[in-house]
Scaffold this motif. Structure first.
Motif, PDB file in Angstrom:
ATOM      1  N   GLU A 135      29.488  37.856  43.924  1.00 34.02           N
ATOM      2  CA  GLU A 135      30.365  38.868  43.303  1.00 34.02           C
ATOM      3  C   GLU A 135      29.565  40.139  43.099  1.00 34.02           C
TER       4      GLU A 135
ATOM      5  N   LYS B 231      48.764  42.272  30.128  1.00 33.17           N
ATOM      6  CA  LYS B 231      49.572  41.453  29.213  1.00 33.17           C
ATOM      7  C   LYS B 231      49.138  41.644  27.757  1.00 33.17           C
TER       8      LYS B 231
ATOM      9  N   THR C 289      48.041  36.282  41.142  1.00 34.49           N
ATOM     10  CA  THR C 289      46.945  35.376  40.822  1.00 34.49           C
ATOM     11  C   THR C 289      47.286  33.946  41.235  1.00 34.49           C
TER      12      THR C 289
ATOM     13  N   ASP D  77      39.985  41.143  39.588  1.00 32.12           N
ATOM     14  CA  ASP D  77      41.046  42.035  39.142  1.00 32.12           C
ATOM     15  C   ASP D  77      41.848  41.432  37.987  1.00 32.12           C
TER      16      ASP D  77
ATOM     17  N   ASP E  15      44.447  38.354  47.584  1.00 30.01           N
ATOM     18  CA  ASP E  15      45.011  39.670  47.916  1.00 30.01           C
ATOM     19  C   ASP E  15      44.526  40.178  49.266  1.00 30.01           C
TER      20      ASP E  15
HETATM   21  C1  LIG Z   1      47.815  45.875  36.428  1.00 31.32           C
HETATM   22  C2  LIG Z   1      47.951  44.574  37.173  1.00 31.32           C
HETATM   23  C3  LIG Z   1      48.670  43.566  36.629  1.00 31.32           C
HETATM   24  C4  LIG Z   1      48.795  42.356  37.304  1.00 31.32           C
HETATM   25  N1  LIG Z   1      49.525  41.373  36.732  1.00 31.32           N
HETATM   26  C5  LIG Z   1      49.664  40.183  37.357  1.00 31.32           C
HETATM   27  C6  LIG Z   1      50.386  39.146  36.755  1.00 31.32           C
HETATM   28  O1  LIG Z   1      50.920  39.285  35.672  1.00 31.32           O
HETATM   29  N2  LIG Z   1      50.489  37.971  37.424  1.00 31.32           N
HETATM   30  C7  LIG Z   1      49.905  37.790  38.651  1.00 31.32           C
HETATM   31  O2  LIG Z   1      50.030  36.712  39.208  1.00 31.32           O
HETATM   32  N3  LIG Z   1      49.206  38.771  39.241  1.00 31.32           N
HETATM   33  C8  LIG Z   1      49.063  39.960  38.630  1.00 31.32           C
HETATM   34  N4  LIG Z   1      48.323  40.950  39.204  1.00 31.32           N
HETATM   35  C9  LIG Z   1      47.728  40.701  40.541  1.00 31.32           C
HETATM   36  C10 LIG Z   1      46.440  39.893  40.429  1.00 31.32           C
HETATM   37  O3  LIG Z   1      45.563  40.528  39.557  1.00 31.32           O
HETATM   38  C11 LIG Z   1      45.824  39.733  41.821  1.00 31.32           C
HETATM   39  O4  LIG Z   1      46.774  39.262  42.709  1.00 31.32           O
HETATM   40  C12 LIG Z   1      44.663  38.745  41.804  1.00 31.32           C
HETATM   41  O5  LIG Z   1      43.716  39.118  40.864  1.00 31.32           O
HETATM   42  C13 LIG Z   1      44.030  38.672  43.193  1.00 31.32           C
HETATM   43  O6  LIG Z   1      42.885  37.873  43.148  1.00 31.32           O
HETATM   44  P1  LIG Z   1      41.812  37.910  44.326  1.00 31.32           P
HETATM   45  O7  LIG Z   1      40.815  36.877  44.008  1.00 31.32           O
HETATM   46  O8  LIG Z   1      42.492  37.869  45.620  1.00 31.32           O
HETATM   47  O9  LIG Z   1      41.155  39.350  44.257  1.00 31.32           O
HETATM   48  P2  LIG Z   1      40.318  40.057  43.091  1.00 31.32           P
HETATM   49  O10 LIG Z   1      40.660  39.544  41.771  1.00 31.32           O
HETATM   50  O11 LIG Z   1      40.474  41.510  43.336  1.00 31.32           O
HETATM   51  O12 LIG Z   1      38.827  39.635  43.381  1.00 31.32           O
HETATM   52  C14 LIG Z   1      38.087  40.116  44.456  1.00 31.32           C
HETATM   53  C15 LIG Z   1      36.657  40.231  44.051  1.00 31.32           C
HETATM   54  O13 LIG Z   1      35.849  40.381  45.210  1.00 31.32           O
HETATM   55  C16 LIG Z   1      34.777  41.222  44.900  1.00 31.32           C
HETATM   56  N5  LIG Z   1      34.227  41.718  46.167  1.00 31.32           N
HETATM   57  C17 LIG Z   1      34.875  42.468  47.105  1.00 31.32           C
HETATM   58  N6  LIG Z   1      34.062  42.676  48.153  1.00 31.32           N
HETATM   59  C18 LIG Z   1      32.892  42.068  47.889  1.00 31.32           C
HETATM   60  C19 LIG Z   1      31.680  41.941  48.599  1.00 31.32           C
HETATM   61  N7  LIG Z   1      31.511  42.480  49.801  1.00 31.32           N
HETATM   62  N8  LIG Z   1      30.686  41.237  48.023  1.00 31.32           N
HETATM   63  C20 LIG Z   1      30.840  40.664  46.801  1.00 31.32           C
HETATM   64  N9  LIG Z   1      31.979  40.765  46.100  1.00 31.32           N
HETATM   65  C21 LIG Z   1      32.989  41.456  46.632  1.00 31.32           C
HETATM   66  C22 LIG Z   1      35.397  42.279  44.008  1.00 31.32           C
HETATM   67  O14 LIG Z   1      34.429  42.919  43.220  1.00 31.32           O
HETATM   68  C23 LIG Z   1      36.373  41.437  43.185  1.00 31.32           C
HETATM   69  O15 LIG Z   1      35.807  41.036  41.970  1.00 31.32           O
HETATM   70  C24 LIG Z   1      48.174  42.177  38.555  1.00 31.32           C
HETATM   71  C25 LIG Z   1      47.417  43.199  39.106  1.00 31.32           C
HETATM   72  C26 LIG Z   1      47.300  44.395  38.419  1.00 31.32           C
HETATM   73  C27 LIG Z   1      46.490  45.482  39.033  1.00 31.32           C
END
Ligand SMILES: Cc1cc2nc3c(=O)[nH]c(=O)nc-3n(C[C@H](O)[C@H](O)[C@H](O)COP(=O)(O)OP(=O)(O)OC[C@H]3O[C@@H](n4cnc5c(N)ncnc54)[C@H](O)[C@@H]3O)c2cc1C
Length: 714
Positions: A267, A284, A551, A274, A543
């Motif tokens: 990370e 929330k 999430t 996110d 994502d």
């Molecule tokens: C305001 C807001 C409200 C939301 N509310 C909801 C909700 O109520 N319910 C819901 O289900 N979803 C909600 N979401 C969506 C949800 O947050 C995302 O869908 C979810 O967090 C995606 O998870 P992820 O693991 O795919 O990506 P992320 O959580 O974005 O994690 C990706 C991680 O990868 C890391 N990374 C990227 N590239 C590299 C690299 N090269 N080397 C090392 N690390 C790296 C980043 O730093 C990051 O920490 C919301 C989003 C927002 C913005």
């Protein structure tokens, strides 16, 4: 459809109808073939060329008209003509028939089907666009997709007929040989003892094993092509390297560690990604305070004459951080290390299909691994609107740093994130203007349901501007967003602008370009149904992979990515997107699973709608929350749920019952037959089921019952 096409379609339909009407299918059965074996053999011995010619023509007709029976005829060919001639006759006849079906499908259906079923054909189309002949060859070689489906479907693509012919002939050759061989053995059965002969068992084992062997071979060929330019390290230190510790990455690592694989989680920013730091959790937490304020303002309705609140916005935002802090341990390095995951803080760059460089404060480390899971997430999209770069734009990434409430906040975007934040900030005291280009906010939901949210927003003082396209930002003494609305310019002044126009997957700068891993038009990493990228040992989820950005879908996909990455050599699982729920946490909440009415209409899916108004629900009335609706779509005449949308208090929790129902095939009758606690909001689901049941009450039976009761009264 033109008259010529209609005519051809009618002729083909008439031929198929005639075949069934005249009982043609009787002749294409194993029993019939076996019974006629001697007669056919005699005929072949007397008139070899005529018999083979006739067989050829019948075979072409059967396959050309996509009638069932081609597999059986192939077995018969083996029994009748032997391995060599049987294979020759079938090979040419099946290819000729397939090409006729291909051409017919193209002529009659292509334009029509393309207009109506674009999404359904997308998968095949994409394969054809990229690898055309190779894709068809694979489909032909691995007889999993039915023969006639391939012919008809390929006719709908842009593949050239010549290519289709030769690839089909070559691709089907091995399968034809295996089937004809089985036919030669079948011909030899004259008693039950023969069934256990090694030749026959061998032929059938070959028949069963062939698709698997062919698939393995093709996977191997494909993998060799992709990996050809890379050198695999002799020893690999890890089973799995996971890039990104958000919802998707954490669950991938968790699963890997649970099954005792050696897993490294990388990370570059903050554990939890996110959702924990800038998404679900802070939003929330903020919504909770905003809601409390709204309830206090509304207190007179509940008999509390005086309930005043003084908002300390900085403290509200500090509380948001405290909530994050409380949840943080769930996603912490300590927790994951205790599970056996090696957690590294640094930026990962994929340098080959088996190596990942980690850039840390101390320098660069190179890790080697059997598999990689990309879970790099997404970031807020800030489109290049003229002048936007001259102001400090707020996004879901940095809005949490605010300690002073903007007096006038302009929220750009009417989707879930924009709507949740617009309402929360308005309730906290900001004058909020929400701008959306489409005709309504929450445009994915049915119009009358998103209208319920809009009406509440307007009631609460939010200036909702739908149909407004942002043109430019003017900054100076006053910031102004200039929009186009119904052909004229509208000027909307603001102090801060929050951009909530969607989220772009993070696909740049960590090796995808060098490895040639393609991204889709939606800018997500391209994956197959097993979440494999171009390289079968590199997976993507969350994502960054899409198509959903939640999430719960990120962690759902993570299970498939991790399990396939670790055990895919033995068995791979297709990611299942059949039942995906989501919720928007506005007030009223909007939650959905499956189809809504708008989608059902646009996809031409027949449906029935049942609605139940929360205005009638005892608990909702007692709570002063008697507004909203449960809207369920079912298969016409059946209780099977196609989708449900709930608008109202606790909608996000209530939808769970429909999620379970859809996932496990439980109909509305089952929901109706389940005890729901009184008085709860959950009863709304049962009442919706009850409404459906009343609409389907058997009127004739009820009329009889009425007479029966009258008779009983004497
Ligand atoms: C305001 C807001 C409200 C939301 N509310 C909801 C909700 O109520 N319910 C819901 O289900 N979803 C909600 N979401 C969506 C949800 O947050 C995302 O869908 C979810 O967090 C995606 O998870 P992820 O693991 O795919 O990506 P992320 O959580 O974005 O994690 C990706 C991680 O990868 C890391 N990374 C990227 N590239 C590299 C690299 N090269 N080397 C090392 N690390 C790296 C980043 O730093 C990051 O920490 C919301 C989003 C927002 C913005």
């Amino acid at each position: 459809m033109t008259r010529g096409r209609l005519l051809v379609l009618l002729v083909l339909a008439a031929a198929v109808a005639a075949f069934f009407a005249l009982g043609g299918q009787r002749y294409l059965t194993f029993e019939y073939g076996k019974a006629q074996q001697e007669a056919l053999r005699g005929l072949y011995e007397r008139h070899p060329f005529q018999t083979a010619g006739l067989f050829f023509l019948v075979y072409v007709a059967v396959t050309g008209l996509s009638l069932p029976g081609a597999a059986l005829m192939t077995l018969v060919a083996g029994a009748l003509f032997g391995l060599l001639w049987g294979t020759l006759v079938v090979s040419f006849a099946s290819t000729a028939g397939a090409t006729l079906a291909f051409l017919a499908s193209r002529f009659v259906l292509r334009d029509w089907v393309h207009n109506r079923f674009t999404p359904a054909l997308k998968r095949i189309d994409e394969g054809v666009r990229k690898e055309g002949a190779f894709y068809l060859f694979t489909l032909r070689l691995i007889p999993v997709v039915p023969f006639f489906v391939i012919n008809l479907a390929m006719g709908l693509t842009a593949m050239r007929a010549r290519t289709f012919y030769w690839v089909s002939q070559l691709g089907m050759l091995a399968g034809t040989l295996v089937y004809v061989n089985a036919g030669t053995q079948l011909a030899r059965i004259s008693s039950t003892r023969d069934i256990l002969s090694p030749e026959l068992l061998g032929a059938f084992a070959l028949l069963g094993v062939f698709p698997l062997a062919a698939k393995k071979t093709m996977d191997g060929v494909r993998a060799r092509r992709v990996y050809a330019r890379w050198r695999r390290p002799a020893r690999l230190d890890r089973n799995l390297v996971v890039i990104g510790a958000g919802s998707a990455g954490l669950v991938s690592a968790y699963i890997g560690a649970t099954v005792r694989a050696k897993v490294t989680l990388v990370e570059k920013h903050r554990m939890g990604g996110d959702c924990l730091n800038t998404g679900c959790v802070p939003s929330k937490a903020l919504i909770r305070t905003a809601r409390l304020l709204a309830q206090m303002r509304d207190s007179a309705r509940y008999g509390i004459r005086k309930a005043s609140a003084e908002v300390d916005f900085a403290e509200v935002m500090e509380r948001v951080q405290r909530v994050i802090g409380e949840i943080e341990p769930h996603d912490s390095v300590e927790r994951y290390s205790a599970m056996g995951v090696e957690c590294i803080k640094g930026e990962a760059v994929i340098t080959s299909p088996w190596t990942v460089d980690i850039r840390t404060a101390e320098g660069t480390r190179t890790l080697s691994t059997r598999a990689i899971v990309i879970a790099a997430g997404a970031r807020p999209l800030v489109p290049p609107i003229e002048g936007i770069d001259r102001i400090q734009v707020l996004t879901s990434d940095n809005v949490w740093e605010l300690r002073e409430l903007p007096r006038r906040l302009l929220v750009l975007g009417g989707g879930p994130i924009g709507s949740e934040l617009a309402q929360a900030f308005a309730r906290l005291g900001a004058r909020v203007t929400q701008v959306e280009m489409l005709p309504r906010i929450l445009a994915r939901e049915d119009p009358e349901l998103s209208e319920m949210v809009r009406a509440r927003f307007v009631e609460e003082g939010i200036d909702v501007r739908t149909g407004h396209k942002a043109l430019r930002v003017e900054s100076g003494a006053e910031n102004v967003l200039v929009c186009e609305h119904e052909g004229r310019e509208v000027r909307l002044p603001f102090d801060r602008l929050l951009c909530a126009l969607g989220r772009v997957p993070n696909t740049e700068g960590y090796g995808l370009e060098a490895l040639g891993i393609p991204v889709t038009r939606a800018r997500t990493v391209e994956t197959n149904e097993y979440l494999q990228t171009l390289y079968p040992n590199i997976y993507a989820c969350g994502d960054v992979a899409g198509p959903y950005q939640f999430t719960h879908t990120a962690s759902h996909q993570a299970w498939y990515a991790a399990v396939n990455a670790l055990f895919g050599t033995f068995r791979k699982f297709r990611a299942d997107y059949s039942v995906i729920p989501w919720a928007t946490f506005t007030d009223p909440e909007v939650a959905r699973v499956g189809l809504n009415e708008t989608e059902a209409k646009s996809r031409g899916i027949a449906y029935e709608v049942t609605s139940y108004e929360l205005a009638d629900l005892d608990r909702a009335i007692a709570d002063g929350a008697a507004h909203g609706r449960v809207k369920v779509l079912t298969v016409p005449g059946k209780d099977r749920v196609l989708g449900a949308t709930i608008v109202g208090e606790h909608a996000g929790a209530l939808i769970a019952e429909f999620v379970t129902a859809m996932k496990h095939g439980l109909g509305l009758n089952k929901i109706l037959g389940t005890i729901h606690i009184y008085p709860t909001f959950a009863e709304a689901n049962k009442y919706a089921a009850g409404t459906w049941k009343r609409a389907h009450a058997p009127q004739r039976v009820l009329a009889y019952l009425e007479r029966f009761h009258a008779w009983m009264r004497g």
